[in-house]
Design an enzyme around this catalytic site. Sequence first.
Site, PDB file in Angstrom:
ATOM      1  N   PHE A  12       0.849  -1.190   0.000  1.00 46.02           N
ATOM      2  CA  PHE A  12       0.000   0.000   0.000  1.00 46.02           C
ATOM      3  C   PHE A  12       0.888   1.244   0.000  1.00 46.02           C
ATOM      4  O   PHE A  12       1.247   1.744  -1.045  1.00 46.02           O
ATOM      5  CB  PHE A  12      -0.970  -0.027   1.182  1.00 46.02           C
ATOM      6  CG  PHE A  12      -2.006  -1.128   1.094  1.00 46.02           C
ATOM      7  CD1 PHE A  12      -2.473  -1.559  -0.140  1.00 46.02           C
ATOM      8  CD2 PHE A  12      -2.504  -1.738   2.231  1.00 46.02           C
ATOM      9  CE1 PHE A  12      -3.424  -2.563  -0.239  1.00 46.02           C
ATOM     10  CE2 PHE A  12      -3.454  -2.751   2.143  1.00 46.02           C
ATOM     11  CZ  PHE A  12      -3.913  -3.162   0.910  1.00 46.02           C
ATOM     12  N   ASN A  61       7.057  -2.445   2.460  1.00 47.58           N
ATOM     13  CA  ASN A  61       7.654  -1.444   1.561  1.00 47.58           C
ATOM     14  C   ASN A  61       7.144  -0.056   1.913  1.00 47.58           C
ATOM     15  O   ASN A  61       6.654   0.693   1.070  1.00 47.58           O
ATOM     16  CB  ASN A  61       7.370  -1.780   0.097  1.00 47.58           C
ATOM     17  CG  ASN A  61       5.887  -1.853  -0.222  1.00 47.58           C
ATOM     18  OD1 ASN A  61       5.065  -2.181   0.627  1.00 47.58           O
ATOM     19  ND2 ASN A  61       5.542  -1.561  -1.464  1.00 47.58           N
ATOM     20  N   ASP A  80       0.968  -9.146  -6.341  1.00 48.64           N
ATOM     21  CA  ASP A  80       2.149  -8.282  -6.205  1.00 48.64           C
ATOM     22  C   ASP A  80       1.743  -6.822  -6.398  1.00 48.64           C
ATOM     23  O   ASP A  80       2.457  -6.024  -7.014  1.00 48.64           O
ATOM     24  CB  ASP A  80       3.228  -8.683  -7.210  1.00 48.64           C
ATOM     25  CG  ASP A  80       4.621  -8.223  -6.784  1.00 48.64           C
ATOM     26  OD1 ASP A  80       4.822  -8.000  -5.579  1.00 48.64           O
ATOM     27  OD2 ASP A  80       5.499  -8.086  -7.662  1.00 48.64           O
ATOM     28  N   GLY A  97       6.822  -1.661 -10.364  1.00 51.40           N
ATOM     29  CA  GLY A  97       5.560  -1.985  -9.720  1.00 51.40           C
ATOM     30  C   GLY A  97       4.335  -1.756 -10.585  1.00 51.40           C
ATOM     31  O   GLY A  97       4.310  -0.857 -11.434  1.00 51.40           O
TER      32      GLY A  97
END
Length: 417
Positions: free
Chosen positions: A66, A97, A307, A326
């Site tokens: 998030f 992260n 992911d 990402g």
Amino acid sequence: MNIVLKSATILSPDDTSLHRKKRDILISKGTIEKIAAKIDVPKNVRAIDYDNLHVSTGWFDSGVGFGEPGYEERETIANGLNVAAASGFTDVLLNPNTNPTPDTSSDIIFLKERAKGFATNLHPIGNLTVGGKGQDLAELFDMQKAGAVAFYDFKHALSNPNLLKIALLYVQNFEGLVCSFPQNEQIKSHGNVNEGPVSTKLGMKGFPSLSEELQINSDLFVLEYTGGKLHIPTISSAKSVKLIVDAKKKGLDVTCSVALHNLFFTDDVLADFDPNFKVIPPLRSKNDQKALLKGLKDGTIDFVTTDHTPMDIEHKRVEFDNAAYGTLGLESAFGILNQLFSTDEAISLLTKGRERFGISVPKLKEGEKASITLFNPDVEKTLSEEDLRSTSKNSMFLGAPLKGSVYGVINNGILQE
């Protein structure tokens, strides 16, 4: 919350008495009170009668990101959990992260507190090392007591195999699970995409699947020596699948996952230099894609993960070399898997994996707490930006065809649509 799901087709491959049967389901105060061919709707009970309604036990994702704390502009915990619920997930593992990264018990407690009161359960993954820097082990035991379900330096492998050895030995005292990202940083170097004909043709800096395979091979040697439990997230190459096959034949306690996008796309899509396709591990070759799909079907690969990694526009709408890694995945997960596999297979993939992380497995039975995903497997559409509930919009699936849509979830006594 008191509701009746009307004429719901139940997908429960492990329960032949209900699988593919059309039933009414009465849920009272968050508990499945009755499952029957027909239930008259009591007073003060809401009837849910969606088109072509199908249900299964709630879905699970073994790795989402998030942003909060530190990167709330990408995604907050609150909005991220709402996105997960709207996408059909009742349990998600939160990757470390954030800024700061969660490497103490108080960090884990903070994340758990922020996630209270939502339909989707958040299960934090704690850092394996302090600050995710790969130098000193973090407070693993204390974090597990606080609610961490595994330990992982997000997208960073341990360059020191002795540290992995110590971690695997240490966590055996409390049944901890160590995760190791499959990437040798020296081999990767400055590469951005898969090294091969496509990267050569486009003049892009590539890094080979060798970087992944070397790391996996090293980690498995350490695991064979120490024992313990190891999870390898997001493998991406054919040789990696073979390494996992051999390790499981030896009886090693190892699991692995694959990212949704590595199943659906190959590096052929890089021709337009779209930064949304910049992920790590990178999109690889057609041969790798086939091996990953086969590995899922035969059980070598244990889980699919979205992911899901929201990334703000300032880090994505830039030149490919400078863009962050990402992509989003939650909103498109079911629509993609339901194309690649049969609906029964897709639901099986979406509901498996909790046991590995010590999370209780929900059951779609009378007397059990309701943890249910509601969906229609037959709707066909194309993913548009309007379909993305995430704050960030960095989805490589934009424009992709989807098969199936999600109505929402029932979990924690909440109907989230």
